[in-house]
Scaffold this motif. Sequence first.
Motif, mmCIF file in Angstrom:
data_model
loop_
_atom_site.group_PDB
_atom_site.id
_atom_site.type_symbol
_atom_site.label_atom_id
_atom_site.label_comp_id
_atom_site.label_asym_id
_atom_site.label_seq_id
_atom_site.Cartn_x
_atom_site.Cartn_y
_atom_site.Cartn_z
ATOM 1 N N LEU A 11 1.112 3.195 -4.511
ATOM 2 C CA LEU A 11 2.267 2.325 -4.291
ATOM 3 C C LEU A 11 3.479 3.132 -3.848
ATOM 4 O O LEU A 11 4.224 2.716 -2.954
ATOM 5 C CB LEU A 11 2.575 1.564 -5.576
ATOM 6 N N ARG A 12 3.650 4.325 -4.457
ATOM 7 C CA ARG A 12 4.796 5.156 -4.065
ATOM 8 C C ARG A 12 4.672 5.620 -2.625
ATOM 9 O O ARG A 12 5.656 5.655 -1.881
ATOM 10 C CB ARG A 12 4.931 6.362 -4.991
ATOM 11 N N SER A 13 3.475 5.985 -2.206
ATOM 12 C CA SER A 13 3.305 6.453 -0.827
ATOM 13 C C SER A 13 3.578 5.331 0.172
ATOM 14 O O SER A 13 4.115 5.577 1.255
ATOM 15 C CB SER A 13 1.894 7.016 -0.635
ATOM 16 N N ARG A 14 3.229 4.094 -0.197
ATOM 17 C CA ARG A 14 3.545 2.963 0.691
ATOM 18 C C ARG A 14 5.035 2.642 0.635
ATOM 19 O O ARG A 14 5.636 2.303 1.660
ATOM 20 C CB ARG A 14 2.716 1.739 0.298
ATOM 21 N N ARG A 15 5.619 2.752 -0.562
ATOM 22 C CA ARG A 15 7.051 2.481 -0.723
ATOM 23 C C ARG A 15 7.886 3.413 0.147
ATOM 24 O O ARG A 15 8.876 3.017 0.747
ATOM 25 C CB ARG A 15 7.413 2.652 -2.197
ATOM 26 N N ASP A 16 7.462 4.677 0.266
ATOM 27 C CA ASP A 16 8.212 5.656 1.043
ATOM 28 C C ASP A 16 8.225 5.327 2.537
ATOM 29 O O ASP A 16 9.043 5.869 3.276
ATOM 30 C CB ASP A 16 7.630 7.053 0.829
ATOM 31 N N ARG A 17 7.317 4.454 2.963
ATOM 32 C CA ARG A 17 7.253 4.062 4.366
ATOM 33 C C ARG A 17 8.008 2.758 4.641
ATOM 34 O O ARG A 17 8.048 2.291 5.769
ATOM 35 C CB ARG A 17 5.795 3.913 4.794
ATOM 36 N N MET A 18 8.579 2.157 3.593
ATOM 37 C CA MET A 18 9.271 0.880 3.719
ATOM 38 C C MET A 18 10.766 1.070 3.967
ATOM 39 O O MET A 18 11.337 2.121 3.699
ATOM 40 C CB MET A 18 9.063 0.056 2.444
ATOM 41 N N HIS A 19 11.396 0.011 4.448
ATOM 42 C CA HIS A 19 12.839 -0.019 4.665
ATOM 43 C C HIS A 19 13.442 -1.157 3.847
ATOM 44 O O HIS A 19 12.736 -2.049 3.383
ATOM 45 C CB HIS A 19 13.161 -0.204 6.152
ATOM 46 N N PHE A 20 14.733 -1.099 3.666
ATOM 47 C CA PHE A 20 15.454 -2.162 2.972
ATOM 48 C C PHE A 20 15.241 -3.486 3.724
ATOM 49 O O PHE A 20 15.259 -3.486 4.953
ATOM 50 C CB PHE A 20 16.947 -1.806 2.926
ATOM 51 N N PRO A 21 15.015 -4.627 3.029
ATOM 52 C CA PRO A 21 15.038 -4.831 1.579
ATOM 53 C C PRO A 21 13.668 -4.707 0.912
ATOM 54 O O PRO A 21 13.572 -4.768 -0.307
ATOM 55 C CB PRO A 21 15.555 -6.261 1.446
#
Length: 287
Positions: free
Chosen positions: A34-44
């Motif tokens: 989940l963290r590795s996918r989160r690092d590829r996301m943008h706000f919001p």
Amino acid sequence: MHASTARVLPYLKLTGIDPSQVVIDLTDAQSLGLRSRRDRMHFPARLLYDLELARIEHSERALARNFPHVVVTSEADRQELGSETVSIIRNGVDLTRFPYADTEREERRIVMTGNMGYQPNIDGALWFAERVWPRIRARYPNARWSVVGARPALALRSLDGQDGIEVLGQVEDLGAHLRHATIAIAPILCGAGIQNKVLEAFASGTPVVATSFANEGVQAKHGEHLMIADEPEAFAAAIAALFADPAMRLSLASRAHAFVEETLTWEAHVLQLEHIYASIAANRKVR
């Protein structure tokens, strides 16, 4: 009792079984993926990932504290759970299902295997399609790329028939597609655990080009067992180098197969699990 994944814990609690009598087989740490996918996301979207990540981290670390026999597939997953008591039992590969072959290879055919409804596989395949495949096709117009695996997402199915790409979905004999390919790829950008697609290619004698992320759980050596590349240009260059050098392909494939035979068979890993079962049985309390 052997509990497979954290999803079964609510049912496990209903049994009233002593936690010391249970092996919790997480496979991998969900929080790591989940963290590795989160690092590829943008706000919001990133805010939503942050909330879910905090919840999963707390849950997994509590599980590792409360159950003395927790199993994951890699050192990175164990570190994520924050407990040295967590055991590592790596995934293996069935060498009879994926027999080694150094003949029958089709020229300039690339294959990617896996569950193609799984988000890290989807993301990796789309990255390869958008950033790497055009470079390959520009240099090798006759190159072909097969995407093989169950439940291909709509975004992947839309690639079928374009620029030498075929999206096959689930097939009867995955090993046959690996044995006929020139190269197998693992362009994984996020996720957790160990990549079975790499192990299966190694077993089949298919040289592999993978990202560092895909190799993290496997722990194979660049230039000895596989080629590692993380940027589009480097990934394409590694494929081109293997296309041009049959001796290099054979060398990588033979050493990768030996690596699997020595360290990644199911027989060896099942023995580790049986040792845990035996230790539980030896310390079981008589009621």
